[in-house]
Design an enzyme around this catalytic site. Structure first.
Site, short mmCIF file in Angstrom:
data_model
loop_
_atom_site.label_atom_id
_atom_site.label_comp_id
_atom_site.label_asym_id
_atom_site.label_seq_id
_atom_site.Cartn_x
_atom_site.Cartn_y
_atom_site.Cartn_z
N VAL A 136 -95.78 79.62 -52.66
CA VAL A 136 -94.44 79.11 -52.34
C VAL A 136 -93.83 78.39 -53.52
CG1 VAL A 136 -93.13 77.53 -50.86
CG2 VAL A 136 -94.97 78.91 -49.89
N ASP B 190 -99.15 70.56 -60.38
CA ASP B 190 -100.26 70.97 -59.51
C ASP B 190 -101.52 70.24 -59.97
OD1 ASP B 190 -100.68 73.81 -57.61
OD2 ASP B 190 -102.44 72.66 -58.23
N THR C 13 -100.39 73.74 -45.59
CA THR C 13 -100.69 72.97 -44.38
C THR C 13 -101.60 73.83 -43.50
OG1 THR C 13 -98.54 73.77 -43.56
CG2 THR C 13 -98.66 71.48 -44.31
N THR D 1 -94.79 74.03 -44.00
CA THR D 1 -94.61 74.25 -42.57
C THR D 1 -95.36 73.19 -41.76
OG1 THR D 1 -94.43 76.62 -42.96
CG2 THR D 1 -94.86 75.92 -40.70
N CYS E 142 -99.70 81.69 -42.59
CA CYS E 142 -98.52 81.34 -41.79
C CYS E 142 -98.70 81.70 -40.32
CB CYS E 142 -97.28 82.04 -42.34
SG CYS E 142 -96.70 81.36 -43.91
N ARG F 298 -106.48 84.15 -47.98
CA ARG F 298 -106.54 82.97 -47.11
C ARG F 298 -106.44 83.37 -45.63
NH1 ARG F 298 -101.69 79.46 -49.30
NH2 ARG F 298 -100.82 81.56 -49.41
#
Length: 423
Positions: free
Chosen positions: A13, A31, A88, A123, A263, A334
């Site tokens: 993102v 980062d 998240t 999110t 997601c 992921r």
């Protein structure tokens, strides 16, 4: 005042967003992962979300624009806008993990100045920005929310691996902690988003809009997965049914399959958790999640049935799994549900080769303990088309399977004349 923007988190993102902003503004990409920063500074993004040429172009800083990549907090002190794009995830019990968001808020809080704006893109369930993140910003900065500093929320809509729906081409929801700040945040994104923006009335509305996007998609796919199970028992091809039904103008054309990733496979739990906190137990959302999470085991069972039907010895069977990433034409592993198929079949002492030209060998080994093969062999008893990478469409399946071998198409995209069954 000329905006100087810091993007916190340079993953799937954050990096594309940083590159897009860097075409018009001075941007610092921050980062904590030193190797990630080093790799990007060399001009390459292993996620393949940003091309090497685009990355190298914005790394050439000018007075008005450009991107600086760093893991040094001192490099972000003079920014006035901070955009947080950290992941998240959920834990093994599917409870939200907010620690990356909290750590990022601490980092920003330590450098926050009067009139700065902190925008969150991660999110979350409604309320996280103002109830969880703002107190941390106040604590570490000693500043007062909506008096000394302000916040915004603009949910990310990145679709990994999608070269059509990129950052600038997806309409962006924006919001602010005050009406005036909302307009500032909206104008900021409007300056780089060609698809336009939608200014939500509050941060909580913007947070909720994001989390239901993925929950809705999850429920829709769960419905189609349930149909696939039913139609399989009835001896009907699910994809043929969906193709026929899709001729009606208002039919929602979802396909069955494995639903993982960072997601859709995660976000519904965030909404369900918040619902539970306010005294409501989610029925549809969690039911959809349970069904989708069970599909790996279901697929493995169907493959075992096919093997028995063809008299293929299960123990020591030579199996080829095509794909380990969570979706096609993307290196992201992921929360991939491909691993569920692998784990279910592995318990029967099968010899399973996993081939995926998109996945990073070391990352797969570290995360799942699987040694990817670099070249497909022949004479497989079972071939499972798990992920619809473009490369897999050109494989000669008849050549690499055994005389009595099984080809199972999870994605339902292979020609019917080369498969034995599809989900």
């Amino acid at each position: 005042m000329k905006n100087k923007i810091t993007i916190i988190g340079l993953g799937y993102v954050g990096l594309p967003l940083a590159v897009e902003f860097a075409k018009k503004y001075n941007v610092v990409g921050f980062d904590i992962n030193h190797s990630r920063v080093s790799e990007l500074n060399s001009g390459h993004d292993y996620t393949l979300e940003v091309s090497d040429s685009d990355l190298k172009n914005v790394l050439k800083n000018t007075e008005k624009s450009g991107l600086k990549l760093t893991n040094n907090v001192n490099d972000i002190k003079d920014s006035n806008i901070f955009i947080v794009t950290v992941p998240t995830p959920v834990d093994r019990n599917n409870r939200p993990i907010l620690s990356p968001l909290i750590k990022a808020s601490e980092t920003v809080g330590n450098v926050l100045k009067p009139n700065d704006i902190v925008i969150y893109e991660s999110t979350v369930y409604p309320g996280v920005t103002e109830d969880e993140c703002v107190p941390i910003l106040e604590k570490y900065s000693s500043l007062k929310f909506n008096t000394d500093f302000f916040c915004g929320y603009s949910p990310e809509r990145i679709n990994p691996g999608d070269k059509t729906h990129t950052v600038a081409n997806i309409k962006k929801v924006t919001s602010g902690s005050t009406l005036e700040v909302g307009k500032i945040v909206d104008e900021l994104y409007k300056s780089i988003i060609t698809a336009g923006t939608h200014l939500a009335p509050t941060i909580k509305v913007a947070e909720a809009s994001k989390v239901i996007e993925n929950a809705q998609r999850d429920v829709n796919i769960a419905f189609v997965n349930e149909l696939a199970i039913i139609f399989n028992k009835l001896g009907i091809d699910t994809h043929d049914v969906l193709e026929a039904a899709a001729t009606k103008w208002n039919f929602l054309h979802f396909k069955p399959g494995l639903v993982g990733g960072h997601c859709i496979g995660v976000d519904p739990f965030y909404l369900a958790q918040k619902a539970q906190e306010v005294g409501y137990h989610s029925e549809i959302i969690l039911a959809g999640r349970r069904l989708n999470d069970s599909m790996g085991d279901y697929i493995a069972t169907e493959i075992l049935k096919l093997m028995v039907k063809k008299d293929i010895k299960v123990k020591k069977a030579k199996v080829l799994m095509l794909g380990i990433t969570f979706k096609e034409n993307c290196p992201d592993i992921r929360n991939t549900k491909a691993i569920d198929v692998y784990t279910s079949l592995k318990q029967y002492d099968m010899s399973i080769d996993v081939y995926d030209p998109w996945a990073d060998f070391k990352e797969v080994k570290d995360e799942y303990g699987i040694e990817l093969i670099s070249q497909i062999e022949n004479n497989y008893d079972v071939i499972i088309h798990v992920v619809a990478h473009s490369e897999f469409l050109n494989i000669n399946y008849k050549k690499i399977k055994s005389h009595n071998g099984v080809v199972y198409d999870v994605k339902g995209v292979l020609s019917k004349n080369v498969i034995d069954e599809r989900l």
